[in-house]
Design a protein around this motif. Structure first.
Motif, PDB file in Angstrom:
ATOM      1  N   ARG A   1       0.835  -1.209   0.000  1.00  0.00           N
ATOM      2  CA  ARG A   1       0.000   0.000   0.000  1.00  0.00           C
ATOM      3  C   ARG A   1       0.869   1.258   0.000  1.00  0.00           C
ATOM      4  N   ALA A   2       1.969   1.235   0.766  1.00  0.00           N
ATOM      5  CA  ALA A   2       2.860   2.405   0.846  1.00  0.00           C
ATOM      6  C   ALA A   2       3.414   2.758  -0.536  1.00  0.00           C
ATOM      7  N   ARG A   3       3.818   1.719  -1.293  1.00  0.00           N
ATOM      8  CA  ARG A   3       4.404   1.957  -2.623  1.00  0.00           C
ATOM      9  C   ARG A   3       3.373   2.607  -3.553  1.00  0.00           C
ATOM     10  N   GLU A   4       2.157   2.099  -3.490  1.00  0.00           N
ATOM     11  CA  GLU A   4       1.094   2.640  -4.342  1.00  0.00           C
ATOM     12  C   GLU A   4       0.694   4.044  -3.865  1.00  0.00           C
ATOM     13  N   PHE A   5       0.669   4.220  -2.558  1.00  0.00           N
ATOM     14  CA  PHE A   5       0.338   5.510  -1.937  1.00  0.00           C
ATOM     15  C   PHE A   5       1.307   6.588  -2.450  1.00  0.00           C
ATOM     16  N   TYR A   6       2.595   6.227  -2.480  1.00  0.00           N
ATOM     17  CA  TYR A   6       3.627   7.141  -2.987  1.00  0.00           C
ATOM     18  C   TYR A   6       3.348   7.541  -4.436  1.00  0.00           C
ATOM     19  N   GLU A   7       2.990   6.555  -5.280  1.00  0.00           N
ATOM     20  CA  GLU A   7       2.678   6.841  -6.680  1.00  0.00           C
ATOM     21  C   GLU A   7       1.530   7.836  -6.781  1.00  0.00           C
ATOM     22  N   VAL A   8       0.525   7.631  -5.948  1.00  0.00           N
ATOM     23  CA  VAL A   8      -0.653   8.496  -6.007  1.00  0.00           C
ATOM     24  C   VAL A   8      -0.305   9.905  -5.518  1.00  0.00           C
ATOM     25  N   VAL A   9       0.393   9.991  -4.393  1.00  0.00           N
ATOM     26  CA  VAL A   9       0.727  11.313  -3.830  1.00  0.00           C
ATOM     27  C   VAL A   9       1.591  12.106  -4.806  1.00  0.00           C
ATOM     28  N   THR A  10       2.630  11.479  -5.352  1.00  0.00           N
ATOM     29  CA  THR A  10       3.502  12.212  -6.280  1.00  0.00           C
ATOM     30  C   THR A  10       2.737  12.557  -7.563  1.00  0.00           C
ATOM     31  N   GLY A  11       1.853  11.660  -7.989  1.00  0.00           N
ATOM     32  CA  GLY A  11       1.014  11.955  -9.158  1.00  0.00           C
ATOM     33  C   GLY A  11       0.092  13.142  -8.898  1.00  0.00           C
ATOM     34  N   LEU A  12      -0.452  13.205  -7.699  1.00  0.00           N
ATOM     35  CA  LEU A  12      -1.325  14.338  -7.351  1.00  0.00           C
ATOM     36  C   LEU A  12      -0.533  15.648  -7.295  1.00  0.00           C
ATOM     37  N   TRP A  13       0.691  15.584  -6.786  1.00  0.00           N
ATOM     38  CA  TRP A  13       1.525  16.805  -6.761  1.00  0.00           C
ATOM     39  C   TRP A  13       1.741  17.342  -8.172  1.00  0.00           C
ATOM     40  N   ASP A  14       1.734  16.441  -9.155  1.00  0.00           N
ATOM     41  CA  ASP A  14       1.948  16.841 -10.553  1.00  0.00           C
ATOM     42  C   ASP A  14       0.647  17.230 -11.251  1.00  0.00           C
TER      43      ASP A  14
ATOM     44  N   ILE B   1      11.502  13.340  -0.382  1.00  0.00           N
ATOM     45  CA  ILE B   1      10.999  12.064   0.128  1.00  0.00           C
ATOM     46  C   ILE B   1      12.045  11.443   1.056  1.00  0.00           C
ATOM     47  N   VAL B   2      11.637  11.231   2.285  1.00  0.00           N
ATOM     48  CA  VAL B   2      12.534  10.669   3.299  1.00  0.00           C
ATOM     49  C   VAL B   2      11.982   9.313   3.718  1.00  0.00           C
ATOM     50  N   GLN B   3      12.875   8.367   3.996  1.00  0.00           N
ATOM     51  CA  GLN B   3      12.427   7.031   4.358  1.00  0.00           C
ATOM     52  C   GLN B   3      13.336   6.490   5.443  1.00  0.00           C
ATOM     53  N   ALA B   4      12.790   5.673   6.323  1.00  0.00           N
ATOM     54  CA  ALA B   4      13.596   5.221   7.462  1.00  0.00           C
ATOM     55  C   ALA B   4      13.521   3.726   7.727  1.00  0.00           C
ATOM     56  N   GLY B   5      12.603   3.017   7.109  1.00  0.00           N
ATOM     57  CA  GLY B   5      12.479   1.580   7.382  1.00  0.00           C
ATOM     58  C   GLY B   5      13.706   0.825   6.914  1.00  0.00           C
ATOM     59  N   GLN B   6      14.166  -0.148   7.673  1.00  0.00           N
ATOM     60  CA  GLN B   6      15.356  -0.893   7.274  1.00  0.00           C
ATOM     61  C   GLN B   6      15.100  -2.392   7.155  1.00  0.00           C
ATOM     62  N   SER B   7      13.834  -2.780   7.204  1.00  0.00           N
ATOM     63  CA  SER B   7      13.487  -4.164   6.882  1.00  0.00           C
ATOM     64  C   SER B   7      13.693  -4.338   5.384  1.00  0.00           C
ATOM     65  N   GLU B   8      13.552  -5.553   4.882  1.00  0.00           N
ATOM     66  CA  GLU B   8      13.719  -5.816   3.446  1.00  0.00           C
ATOM     67  C   GLU B   8      12.764  -4.945   2.612  1.00  0.00           C
ATOM     68  N   PRO B   9      11.452  -4.980   2.869  1.00  0.00           N
ATOM     69  CA  PRO B   9      10.579  -4.111   2.067  1.00  0.00           C
ATOM     70  C   PRO B   9      10.835  -2.620   2.324  1.00  0.00           C
ATOM     71  N   GLY B  10      11.327  -2.289   3.524  1.00  0.00           N
ATOM     72  CA  GLY B  10      11.652  -0.900   3.823  1.00  0.00           C
ATOM     73  C   GLY B  10      12.798  -0.415   2.950  1.00  0.00           C
ATOM     74  N   LYS B  11      13.859  -1.230   2.830  1.00  0.00           N
ATOM     75  CA  LYS B  11      14.998  -0.862   1.982  1.00  0.00           C
ATOM     76  C   LYS B  11      14.579  -0.779   0.515  1.00  0.00           C
ATOM     77  N   GLN B  12      13.691  -1.677   0.131  1.00  0.00           N
ATOM     78  CA  GLN B  12      13.208  -1.686  -1.242  1.00  0.00           C
ATOM     79  C   GLN B  12      12.429  -0.393  -1.540  1.00  0.00           C
ATOM     80  N   LEU B  13      11.569  -0.007  -0.596  1.00  0.00           N
ATOM     81  CA  LEU B  13      10.806   1.227  -0.755  1.00  0.00           C
ATOM     82  C   LEU B  13      11.754   2.432  -0.834  1.00  0.00           C
ATOM     83  N   ALA B  14      12.780   2.427   0.021  1.00  0.00           N
ATOM     84  CA  ALA B  14      13.762   3.516   0.002  1.00  0.00           C
ATOM     85  C   ALA B  14      14.460   3.582  -1.355  1.00  0.00           C
ATOM     86  N   ALA B  15      14.885   2.420  -1.864  1.00  0.00           N
ATOM     87  CA  ALA B  15      15.611   2.385  -3.140  1.00  0.00           C
ATOM     88  C   ALA B  15      14.753   2.920  -4.276  1.00  0.00           C
TER      89      ALA B  15
END
Lengths: 388, 388
Positions: free
Chosen positions: A101-114, A165-179
């Motif tokens: 959901r976070a990954r999709e949420f990011y797409e939507v938020v950045t899309g809305l900013w545009d 965009i700042v990110q802090a999670g360091q679990s596997e999906p957290g690092k993936q989201l950061a990348a």
């Protein structure tokens, strides 16, 4: 600014000692600060788990306009199981689902900013009565697995294009989201070797997504305690740790573990059979590692967490600058997220003692190079995906 | 501060002339204003339709602390059908359902504000390490038809106990909600007789709920245009109306009707067969009434709505004070929500010309009597329902 969407779940003996029970909501506090500050970045934590992308996009855009381009979004999933109950759910949302959901949420938020081109309002004119150019308004019309959001956002594109965009999670999906998404990573590596590994890991992943590795800044959290001598700085730290009440300490340990630690034997090692939860996995693994690495008892571990258990630079301005320089040179960090042990002295120590030493070495700017947080961090302004 | 959760649905010819396409998000803007103002109330619109009570309670509490007790909540349901699409819904929520949720939402938000007793933090002490008294923390544990919210809220009780509750809906369920919950009602009665009826209606309903009628202030919106003579003031208004572009005018009429009016014959009366929608019923009825009462063409009606179609006091400070006095004396209003035709002159006309005349008559305070918005409005501070 960290954030919680609940009063944290702690035994009452610990809760009554916790300042976390009351805090300002980030957007209100940072908006207030935006008009009484000129340079500092305003990084608000906003959850992708229990909020709506339209609200989040709008608030960040608004804060970015109010602050003339100093807003940043610490994008998080909400790990605290108590929060779910404040938003109509009995069971907490699963860790993997939260990140999808976070990954999709990011797409939507950045899309809305545009939603609006940067020059959508350039044609505004009293004579014609035209307020903006409708050909420069884009309707997002997002329909995804987790979210359906039509748009457009009802505010002009942020000053920075997008807030940082700042990110802090360091679990596997957290690092993936950061990348995939982050421009600045707040992390807590235990030492320089762990930091180098994390640095390469995240930047390597980012490059796999076609991103420029320099457009993702790794900024480990670092407690800085400055003394006239290394010995004096160490004594200052010991003094500070000794002020932590044991009830608070054990509560902090409970949060870090995601499990109530108050029943553990204080003078024994950490039990092996701590129950698994849906709370942050990274934090939990870190606690177990620290306890093993340093052979700490529950009490010692709790007192460390009740104070500050992460990376610390404790010494003279010269010794701290040496350490920081090593981190920067060896590809362990692009900079640091400084944690002040107390204020205002802790800030003054950094700005008046450490920064001049870093400037002498060419490691710190001597003047601001721009006006926005992006410019302060050396990050490019994102293009609008719908308008060139 | 009014608010919309979407770019309003208008024909593009009208939309391009509408300043509503971009606006600050209310909590960010009002928080910024809270630190650069000392006396004004900060009334934020927050929707009960597309937001969560935990978020809303928290933001208002935070704004109330930042402003030292000057926050107010304009409690609304979201009528704009376009908004639903920004929050994952294809169909708009039904009018009656929205009000049921609003009523429950209010219960939850006010219950969350009461999470902490006013003196929960009184025992805070460096010596003991105690931050608050846990016996003064209440867990709401709300389980209703529309909402399940556990609590407690993670912020101290607002300075005002509760931010002031403001309500503006004038449909049947809107008046009911006002009678049960509101402390100030923003309304737009057409004339003094309509106002008296509304005044008695809402206060009568409030008394049925055991409320004190003086604790619910009816504050009609009133455009104030001041001149040296009545004739001069009237000319000022005509000049202002003449500046409204017809495309904007017809767009305003479309919003007021909840239907696209751009296809109507501008020089004919309003058509009889305007399609029914889920948008605000009160606004629609008002348009139809105004058109009939004054025999206006679509163009004339549109130009009125493109300017200001509500109650207007147009005259000298003396003639306006006479009118206001009549409204206050005859039980049509407890005060007014002044609408300035333009700024800063419109504000100066009120503060420098009208207010002194009202003060001379004893109708307006000469000094602030308190520091909070509640105190400015003569409203009592609510008791905490869980702690006496």
């Amino acid at each position: 600014m960290a954030d919680h969407l609940a009063v944290l779940n702690m035994p009452i003996e610990a809760l009554q000692r916790s300042h976390t029970v009351t805090s300002f909501e980030p957007f209100t506090l940072l908006s207030a600060l935006s008009v009484v500050t000129e340079k500092i970045g305003l990084v608000a934590t906003a959850s992708t788990t229990f909020d709506e992308p339209y609200h989040v996009a709008r608030r960040f855009a608004s804060l970015d306009h109010l602050s003339s381009g100093r807003a940043a979004w610490n994008i998080v999933t909400t790990a605290n199981p108590e929060s779910a109950k404040n938003f109509g759910l009995e069971e907490h949302v699963d860790h993997a689902e939260r990140y999808k959901r976070a990954r999709e949420f990011y797409e939507v938020v950045t899309g809305l900013w545009d939603s609006f081109a940067d020059d959508a309002f350039a044609s505004r004119s009293q004579e014609s009565g035209i307020y903006f150019d409708p050909s420069k308004l884009h309707v997002l019309d997002h329909k995804g697995d987790n979210l359906r959001v039509r748009g457009p956002l009802n505010i002009a594109r942020p000053v920075q294009g997008w807030p940082v965009i700042v990110q802090a999670g360091q679990s596997e999906p957290g690092k993936q989201l950061a990348a995939e998404t982050a421009e600045a990573v707040f992390c807590s590596p235990k030492d320089i070797n762990a930091a180098k590994e994390l640095y390469e890991d995240i930047k390597g992943r980012a490059e796999q997504y076609g991103r420029n590795r320099d457009h993702l800044k790794i900024l480990p959290a670092a407690l800085v305690i400055v003394g006239d001598t290394v010995q004096q700085a160490k004594e200052k730290r010991l003094k500070l740790d000794s002020l932590v009440h044991y009830d608070s300490a054990i509560a902090s340990l409970s949060i870090a573990l995601g499990s109530d630690a108050s029943g553990f034997d204080p003078d024994a090692p950490l039990p092996e059979d701590i129950p698994d939860t849906n709370a942050s996995k990274t934090g939990r693994a870190g606690v177990i590692k620290l306890a093993k690495d340093e052979g700490l008892t529950v009490r010692q571990l709790a007192q460390r967490y009740g104070g500050y258990a992460g990376l610390a630079f404790v010494g003279t301005p010269q010794s701290i600058a040496d350490e920081m320089e090593e981190w920067l040179d060896k590809g362990a960090a692009d900079g640091f997220t400084i944690t002040f042990p107390f204020i205002p002295e802790g800030i003054d120590d950094v700005t008046q003692k450490l920064v001049p030493e870093l400037q002498k070495r060419g490691l710190f700017r001597t003047e601001y190079e721009g006006t926005t947080l992006r410019e302060h961090l050396g990050l490019p302004r994102p293009n609008n995906r719908f308008f060139s």
